[in-house]
Design a protein around this motif. Structure first.
Motif, PDB file in Angstrom:
ATOM      1  N   ALA A  72     -57.833  34.209 -64.162  1.00  0.00           N
ATOM      2  CA  ALA A  72     -57.317  35.055 -63.084  1.00  0.00           C
ATOM      3  C   ALA A  72     -58.243  36.239 -62.835  1.00  0.00           C
ATOM      4  CB  ALA A  72     -55.918  35.548 -63.438  1.00  0.00           C
ATOM      5  N   ALA A  73     -58.766  36.839 -63.911  1.00  0.00           N
ATOM      6  CA  ALA A  73     -59.703  37.950 -63.760  1.00  0.00           C
ATOM      7  C   ALA A  73     -60.976  37.488 -63.065  1.00  0.00           C
ATOM      8  CB  ALA A  73     -60.026  38.549 -65.125  1.00  0.00           C
ATOM      9  N   ALA A  74     -61.463  36.317 -63.431  1.00  0.00           N
ATOM     10  CA  ALA A  74     -62.675  35.789 -62.795  1.00  0.00           C
ATOM     11  C   ALA A  74     -62.458  35.564 -61.309  1.00  0.00           C
ATOM     12  CB  ALA A  74     -63.091  34.493 -63.477  1.00  0.00           C
ATOM     13  N   SER A  75     -61.297  35.053 -60.933  1.00  0.00           N
ATOM     14  CA  SER A  75     -61.000  34.810 -59.517  1.00  0.00           C
ATOM     15  C   SER A  75     -61.003  36.106 -58.717  1.00  0.00           C
ATOM     16  CB  SER A  75     -59.645  34.109 -59.373  1.00  0.00           C
ATOM     17  OG  SER A  75     -59.705  32.804 -59.932  1.00  0.00           O
ATOM     18  N   ALA A  76     -60.612  37.209 -59.363  1.00  0.00           N
ATOM     19  CA  ALA A  76     -60.602  38.498 -58.677  1.00  0.00           C
ATOM     20  C   ALA A  76     -61.979  39.131 -58.606  1.00  0.00           C
ATOM     21  CB  ALA A  76     -59.634  39.448 -59.381  1.00  0.00           C
ATOM     22  N   ALA A  77     -62.772  38.975 -59.676  1.00  0.00           N
ATOM     23  CA  ALA A  77     -64.044  39.694 -59.758  1.00  0.00           C
ATOM     24  C   ALA A  77     -65.220  38.937 -59.139  1.00  0.00           C
ATOM     25  CB  ALA A  77     -64.357  40.016 -61.216  1.00  0.00           C
ATOM     26  N   LEU A  78     -65.261  37.634 -59.322  1.00  0.00           N
ATOM     27  CA  LEU A  78     -66.447  36.879 -58.895  1.00  0.00           C
ATOM     28  C   LEU A  78     -66.769  37.007 -57.407  1.00  0.00           C
ATOM     29  CD1 LEU A  78     -66.455  33.561 -60.959  1.00  0.00           C
ATOM     30  CD2 LEU A  78     -68.229  35.329 -60.889  1.00  0.00           C
ATOM     31  N   PRO A  79     -65.785  36.992 -56.506  1.00  0.00           N
ATOM     32  CA  PRO A  79     -66.142  37.115 -55.084  1.00  0.00           C
ATOM     33  C   PRO A  79     -66.831  38.433 -54.738  1.00  0.00           C
ATOM     34  CG  PRO A  79     -63.913  36.265 -55.325  1.00  0.00           C
ATOM     35  CD  PRO A  79     -64.346  36.723 -56.675  1.00  0.00           C
ATOM     36  N   LEU A  80     -66.706  39.439 -55.612  1.00  0.00           N
ATOM     37  CA  LEU A  80     -67.309  40.743 -55.356  1.00  0.00           C
ATOM     38  C   LEU A  80     -68.663  40.909 -56.042  1.00  0.00           C
ATOM     39  CD1 LEU A  80     -64.117  42.964 -55.759  1.00  0.00           C
ATOM     40  CD2 LEU A  80     -65.079  41.986 -53.665  1.00  0.00           C
ATOM     41  N   PHE A  81     -69.025  39.976 -56.905  1.00  0.00           N
ATOM     42  CA  PHE A  81     -70.296  40.076 -57.626  1.00  0.00           C
ATOM     43  C   PHE A  81     -71.453  39.851 -56.661  1.00  0.00           C
ATOM     44  CE2 PHE A  81     -73.555  38.106 -60.518  1.00  0.00           C
ATOM     45  CZ  PHE A  81     -73.885  39.291 -61.172  1.00  0.00           C
ATOM     46  N   VAL A 126     -66.570  52.569 -61.507  1.00  0.00           N
ATOM     47  CA  VAL A 126     -65.455  51.638 -61.395  1.00  0.00           C
ATOM     48  C   VAL A 126     -65.472  51.084 -59.977  1.00  0.00           C
ATOM     49  CG1 VAL A 126     -63.814  53.466 -60.753  1.00  0.00           C
ATOM     50  CG2 VAL A 126     -62.970  51.310 -61.704  1.00  0.00           C
ATOM     51  N   THR A 127     -65.200  49.806 -59.839  1.00  0.00           N
ATOM     52  CA  THR A 127     -65.218  49.143 -58.537  1.00  0.00           C
ATOM     53  C   THR A 127     -63.899  48.407 -58.317  1.00  0.00           C
ATOM     54  OG1 THR A 127     -66.033  46.982 -59.267  1.00  0.00           O
ATOM     55  CG2 THR A 127     -67.688  48.712 -58.919  1.00  0.00           C
ATOM     56  N   GLU A 128     -63.757  47.839 -57.140  1.00  0.00           N
ATOM     57  CA  GLU A 128     -62.569  47.035 -56.859  1.00  0.00           C
ATOM     58  C   GLU A 128     -62.528  45.793 -57.736  1.00  0.00           C
ATOM     59  OE1 GLU A 128     -59.060  45.624 -55.746  1.00  0.00           O
ATOM     60  OE2 GLU A 128     -59.831  47.645 -55.376  1.00  0.00           O
ATOM     61  N   ALA A 129     -63.677  45.349 -58.234  1.00  0.00           N
ATOM     62  CA  ALA A 129     -63.675  44.219 -59.164  1.00  0.00           C
ATOM     63  C   ALA A 129     -62.925  44.585 -60.440  1.00  0.00           C
ATOM     64  CB  ALA A 129     -65.105  43.793 -59.484  1.00  0.00           C
ATOM     65  N   ASP A 130     -63.222  45.773 -60.992  1.00  0.00           N
ATOM     66  CA  ASP A 130     -62.506  46.238 -62.185  1.00  0.00           C
ATOM     67  C   ASP A 130     -61.004  46.309 -61.913  1.00  0.00           C
ATOM     68  OD1 ASP A 130     -64.852  47.876 -64.001  1.00  0.00           O
ATOM     69  OD2 ASP A 130     -65.245  47.722 -61.858  1.00  0.00           O
ATOM     70  N   LYS A 131     -60.662  46.956 -60.815  1.00  0.00           N
ATOM     71  CA  LYS A 131     -59.250  47.189 -60.524  1.00  0.00           C
ATOM     72  C   LYS A 131     -58.518  45.891 -60.189  1.00  0.00           C
ATOM     73  CE  LYS A 131     -59.994  51.905 -58.862  1.00  0.00           C
ATOM     74  NZ  LYS A 131     -59.889  52.829 -57.697  1.00  0.00           N
ATOM     75  N   GLY A 132     -59.126  45.066 -59.353  1.00  0.00           N
ATOM     76  CA  GLY A 132     -58.475  43.817 -58.965  1.00  0.00           C
ATOM     77  C   GLY A 132     -58.289  42.870 -60.131  1.00  0.00           C
ATOM     78  N   ALA A 133     -59.295  42.788 -61.008  1.00  0.00           N
ATOM     79  CA  ALA A 133     -59.186  41.912 -62.168  1.00  0.00           C
ATOM     80  C   ALA A 133     -58.078  42.380 -63.103  1.00  0.00           C
ATOM     81  CB  ALA A 133     -60.519  41.841 -62.902  1.00  0.00           C
ATOM     82  N   GLU A 134     -57.984  43.708 -63.320  1.00  0.00           N
ATOM     83  CA  GLU A 134     -56.920  44.187 -64.205  1.00  0.00           C
ATOM     84  C   GLU A 134     -55.543  43.989 -63.575  1.00  0.00           C
ATOM     85  OE1 GLU A 134     -55.476  48.210 -66.492  1.00  0.00           O
ATOM     86  OE2 GLU A 134     -57.610  47.708 -66.527  1.00  0.00           O
ATOM     87  N   ARG A 135     -55.428  44.193 -62.273  1.00  0.00           N
ATOM     88  CA  ARG A 135     -54.133  43.942 -61.620  1.00  0.00           C
ATOM     89  C   ARG A 135     -53.713  42.488 -61.793  1.00  0.00           C
ATOM     90  NH1 ARG A 135     -56.368  47.120 -57.329  1.00  0.00           N
ATOM     91  NH2 ARG A 135     -56.763  45.211 -56.137  1.00  0.00           N
ATOM     92  N   ALA A 136     -54.664  41.575 -61.655  1.00  0.00           N
ATOM     93  CA  ALA A 136     -54.341  40.151 -61.800  1.00  0.00           C
ATOM     94  C   ALA A 136     -53.869  39.833 -63.210  1.00  0.00           C
ATOM     95  CB  ALA A 136     -55.567  39.307 -61.440  1.00  0.00           C
TER      96      ALA A 136
END
Length: 274
Positions: A21-30, A53-63
């Motif tokens: 789930a974290a990968a799904s949130a972060a990878l599109p932003l890499f 800190v980026t939206e990748a950090d935040k989105g992955a933790e939310r997921a």
């Protein structure tokens, strides 16, 4: 306190779900060129204290949090981006959604997602995931292994005769201050090879048996608690710079493939232990 022993097979399977789930949130932003970041560090010392800190950090933790709250609402969570909840629980997930955000925003595939689990105050399960490389390093009392699309491979530290033959890693020597600077310099000049900039990935390489020592200072619980079970269940050792178990405040951390190598490294580091 719970009287039931942890079901490590079920918890491992769930940790892998969290990692996906974290990968799904972060990878599109890499490597997204217009990805913005906020500096959480000291702006007056940006060369050293740039802590983005980026939206990748935040989105992955939310997921990750959403899945934990849905599956195990009685569990606690400690996360780098969104703080703590239910910390008197027997089970507490300790999360760093993107460890190595500097690498992430630089387009370097050495950042990781760290997912740790404490049981009754002790780190017992950990995941170090690098989704760009499709690698997941997982450790628990069931053992440590590397999971890739090709399958699962047991992890084992390698034998190293001493510091003169050791490959060591740390994120950035400029992060050391005071007595740490000289202590690290002595360790560095004794080792065979030193690599920089790997963040938690260097610790994964200790568990994988391609590096011998990884060390850091100023760590938070979410920087190290996922790592401890991966290295220990691969046959390695993780301590603070006093040679003691890493406490809940983390701080100065040393990991190696053997106690003998820890002891040799501590002859240089212990003088700077806080």
């Amino acid at each position: 306190m719970s009287q039931n022993a942890p079901d490590y097979a079920a918890l491992e399977a769930f940790a892998l779900e969290l990692s996906a789930a974290a990968a799904s949130a972060a990878l599109p932003l890499f490597r997204l060129r217009d990805l913005s970041e906020i500096n959480k560090g000291n702006a007056s010392r940006a060369d050293v204290d740039f802590d983005p800190v980026t939206e990748a950090d935040k989105g992955a933790e939310r997921a990750i949090r959403a899945l934990i709250n849905a599956r195990y609402p009685e569990h606690g969570i400690i996360g780098e981006e969104y703080g703590s909840e239910n910390t008197d629980a027997d089970y507490i997930w300790v999360l760093d959604p993107v460890d190595g955000t500097r690498a992430f925003i630089s387009g370097l595939p050495l950042w990781t997602t760290l997912i740790g689990l404490r049981y009754q105050g002790r780190p017992v399960l950990g995941v170090i995931a690098q989704p760009v490389l499709e690698e997941v390093y997982i450790g628990s009392p069931l053992g440590s292994r590397l999971i890739t699309p090709k399958g699962s491979t047991p992890l084992a530290v390698r034998a190293c005769s001493g510091l003169a033959d050791a490959v060591i890693g740390t994120t950035d020597p400029h992060l050391y201050t005071g007595a740490e600077v000289e202590a690290y310099a002595r360790l560095r000049t004794t080792a065979k090879l030193v690599r920089y900039g790997c963040d938690a990935y260097a610790f994964a390489m200790v568990a994988a048996g391609t590096m011998d020592i990884a060390l850091e200072t100023g760590l938070k619980p979410w920087d190290i608690e996922a790592i401890i079970p991966v290295i220990e269940n691969a046959g390695g050792v993780v301590t603070n710079w006093h040679g003691q178990p890493v406490g809940p405040e983390a701080g100065q951390v040393l990991a190696a493939g053997s106690q003998a190598l820890i002891d040799e490294a501590l002859t240089h580091l212990r003088v700077a232990a806080d």
